[in-house]
Design an enzyme around this catalytic site. Structure first.
Site, PDB file in Angstrom:
ATOM      1  N   TYR A 134      55.215  -1.680  16.914  1.00 48.40           N
ATOM      2  CA  TYR A 134      54.798  -3.085  16.850  1.00 48.40           C
ATOM      3  C   TYR A 134      55.860  -3.988  17.446  1.00 48.40           C
ATOM      4  O   TYR A 134      56.984  -3.547  17.706  1.00 48.40           O
ATOM      5  CB  TYR A 134      54.490  -3.473  15.403  1.00 48.40           C
ATOM      6  N   LEU A 170      67.742  -1.156  14.720  1.00 49.66           N
ATOM      7  CA  LEU A 170      66.893  -1.676  15.789  1.00 49.66           C
ATOM      8  C   LEU A 170      67.726  -2.647  16.616  1.00 49.66           C
ATOM      9  O   LEU A 170      68.358  -3.546  16.062  1.00 49.66           O
ATOM     10  CB  LEU A 170      65.687  -2.413  15.201  1.00 49.66           C
ATOM     11  N   LYS A 188      60.778   0.817  17.125  1.00 49.95           N
ATOM     12  CA  LYS A 188      60.162  -0.187  16.241  1.00 49.95           C
ATOM     13  C   LYS A 188      58.813   0.321  15.751  1.00 49.95           C
ATOM     14  O   LYS A 188      57.751  -0.120  16.200  1.00 49.95           O
ATOM     15  CB  LYS A 188      60.041  -1.528  16.979  1.00 49.95           C
ATOM     16  N   GLU A 206      71.930  -2.683   8.773  1.00 46.10           N
ATOM     17  CA  GLU A 206      71.175  -3.904   9.094  1.00 46.10           C
ATOM     18  C   GLU A 206      70.450  -4.395   7.852  1.00 46.10           C
ATOM     19  O   GLU A 206      70.503  -3.771   6.801  1.00 46.10           O
ATOM     20  CB  GLU A 206      70.204  -3.662  10.260  1.00 46.10           C
ATOM     21  N   ARG A 257      42.523  14.291  11.887  1.00 43.59           N
ATOM     22  CA  ARG A 257      43.866  14.342  11.278  1.00 43.59           C
ATOM     23  C   ARG A 257      44.538  15.696  11.531  1.00 43.59           C
ATOM     24  O   ARG A 257      43.982  16.746  11.214  1.00 43.59           O
ATOM     25  CB  ARG A 257      43.757  14.097   9.773  1.00 43.59           C
ATOM     26  N   ARG A 316      60.746  -3.778  25.046  1.00 40.39           N
ATOM     27  CA  ARG A 316      61.024  -2.917  23.880  1.00 40.39           C
ATOM     28  C   ARG A 316      59.752  -2.208  23.407  1.00 40.39           C
ATOM     29  O   ARG A 316      59.822  -1.056  22.946  1.00 40.39           O
ATOM     30  CB  ARG A 316      61.634  -3.738  22.743  1.00 40.39           C
TER      31      ARG A 316
HETATM   32  N1  PMP Z   1      66.265  -4.781  12.547  1.00 39.83           N
HETATM   33  C1  PMP Z   1      65.098  -4.513  11.939  1.00 39.83           C
HETATM   34  C2  PMP Z   1      65.014  -3.340  11.030  1.00 39.83           C
HETATM   35  C3  PMP Z   1      63.970  -5.326  12.161  1.00 39.83           C
HETATM   36  O1  PMP Z   1      62.798  -5.053  11.568  1.00 39.83           O
HETATM   37  C4  PMP Z   1      64.101  -6.459  13.012  1.00 39.83           C
HETATM   38  C5  PMP Z   1      62.943  -7.408  13.221  1.00 39.83           C
HETATM   39  N2  PMP Z   1      61.845  -6.829  13.725  1.00 39.83           N
HETATM   40  C6  PMP Z   1      65.336  -6.699  13.621  1.00 39.83           C
HETATM   41  C7  PMP Z   1      66.398  -5.838  13.364  1.00 39.83           C
HETATM   42  C8  PMP Z   1      65.520  -7.873  14.547  1.00 39.83           C
HETATM   43  O2  PMP Z   1      64.861  -7.670  15.751  1.00 39.83           O
HETATM   44  P1  PMP Z   1      64.313  -8.901  16.638  1.00 39.83           P
HETATM   45  O3  PMP Z   1      65.501  -9.788  16.877  1.00 39.83           O
HETATM   46  O4  PMP Z   1      63.847  -8.270  17.885  1.00 39.83           O
HETATM   47  O5  PMP Z   1      63.254  -9.561  15.839  1.00 39.83           O
END
Ligand code: PMP
Length: 283
Positions: free
Chosen positions: A32, A203, A147, A179, A99, A51
């Site tokens: 997503y 991410l 993601k 994070e 499945r 991305r």
């Molecule tokens: N880390 C994680 C785990 C996230 O879910 C997100 C937001 N989607 C981010 C970092 C930040 O990414 P972005 O700046 O692309 O929204």
């Protein structure tokens, strides 16, 4: 009643449907993007699309979706729903198939869905007052660079934090902060800004990339490296970045107040610079 997008059609939100055999539903076999909308315009759309492609490549999806097509349904969703400020969520699943743990060898049609959600982005309470975070062990898998919609642990962590009176969880792996539940983490010590280096455990945020440039433009020295909870608790300022949080100050980590419990001047300046640059490039 919102209009949402599903597989080429715009539907009322209570009429949009996906199959119960969709691999996104059964295996979280889907990815997503969340793109923020300010003044009816998309922030950093092209980087989000890059991305999206990377996530599909890493999961070996066989069909890609044309970026112009995605831009078109984003623009229509903004128009149909008269969205001024908020975000557009887009999800692409591997598709619908009987499945099986074995991924389909044939090319199957991906499921594509998108919807708008209103949110205060520029004038949020979090931006004004800062947020409080608590640390929790990072129990997610080791491909957080993709993601995917496999977000259960992140959702559990956020919920545990809010149940205890915090706004979010910062995750700790082997003593280092990786994070937030849905954002990247940063600390400021003197003239040095630190954010965790990007690898398979986090991410790589689109906002993080843009903010790295803004911090350089403001003349700060940046270190992209692991930092510990103790580093964070003794920082002058701390903040998070994400598409919808932009740059949001962190004023408490567990029991320690950061910057006396108030957003600091550097974070305020960086947020202003990011907003300025983001609006200049919005489409
Ligand atoms: N880390 C994680 C785990 C996230 O879910 C997100 C937001 N989607 C981010 C970092 C930040 O990414 P972005 O700046 O692309 O929204």
């Amino acid at each position: 009643m919102r209009k949402v997008y599903v597989n080429g059609d715009f539907k009322n939100e209570d009429e949009a449907k996906v199959s119960i055999f969709d691999r996104g539903l059964l295996f979280s076999d889907s990815i997503y993007e969340v793109t923020s909308v300010i003044d009816g315009k998309l922030i950093d759309f092209n980087h989000h699309m890059k991305r999206l492609d990377r996530s599909m490549t890493e999961l070996k999806f066989k069909s890609f979706i044309n970026h112009d097509e995605i831009l078109e349904f984003h623009r229509k969703l903004i128009e149909f729903n008269n969205l001024k400020e908020g975000m557009i969520y887009t999800q692409v699943t591997r598709g619908v198939v009987d499945r099986s743990f074995d991924m389909p060898k044939d090319v199957i049609k991906p499921t594509v869905l998108a919807f708008t959600q209103e949110k205060k982005i520029l004038e949020s309470d979090a931006a004004k007052n800062g947020i409080k975070v608590m640390t929790l062990e990072d129990m997610r898998w080791k491909r957080n660079d993709i993601k995917t919609t496999q977000l259960l642990y992140a959702s559990m962590a956020k919920s545990e934090a809010t149940a205890k009176g915090f706004d979010d969880a910062w995750m700790l792996r082997q003593g280092y902060i990786t994070e937030g539940s849905s954002n990247n983490v940063w600390i400021v010590k003197g003239k040095i800004i630190m954010t965790r280096h990007s690898d398979n455990l986090i991410l790589s945020g689109i906002t993080r990339e843009a903010v790295l440039k803004c911090a350089k433009d403001l003349g700060y020295e940046i270190v992209t490296k692991n930092f510990t909870l103790q580093d964070a608790q003794s920082a002058n300022e701390a903040f998070i970045t994400s598409a919808t949080a932009l740059v949001t100050p962190v004023v408490k980590i567990n029991t320690s107040k950061i910057g006396g419990g108030k957003p600091g001047n550097f974070v305020k300046a960086l947020r202003a610079e990011y907003i300025k640059q983001a609006l200049e490039t919005a489409i």
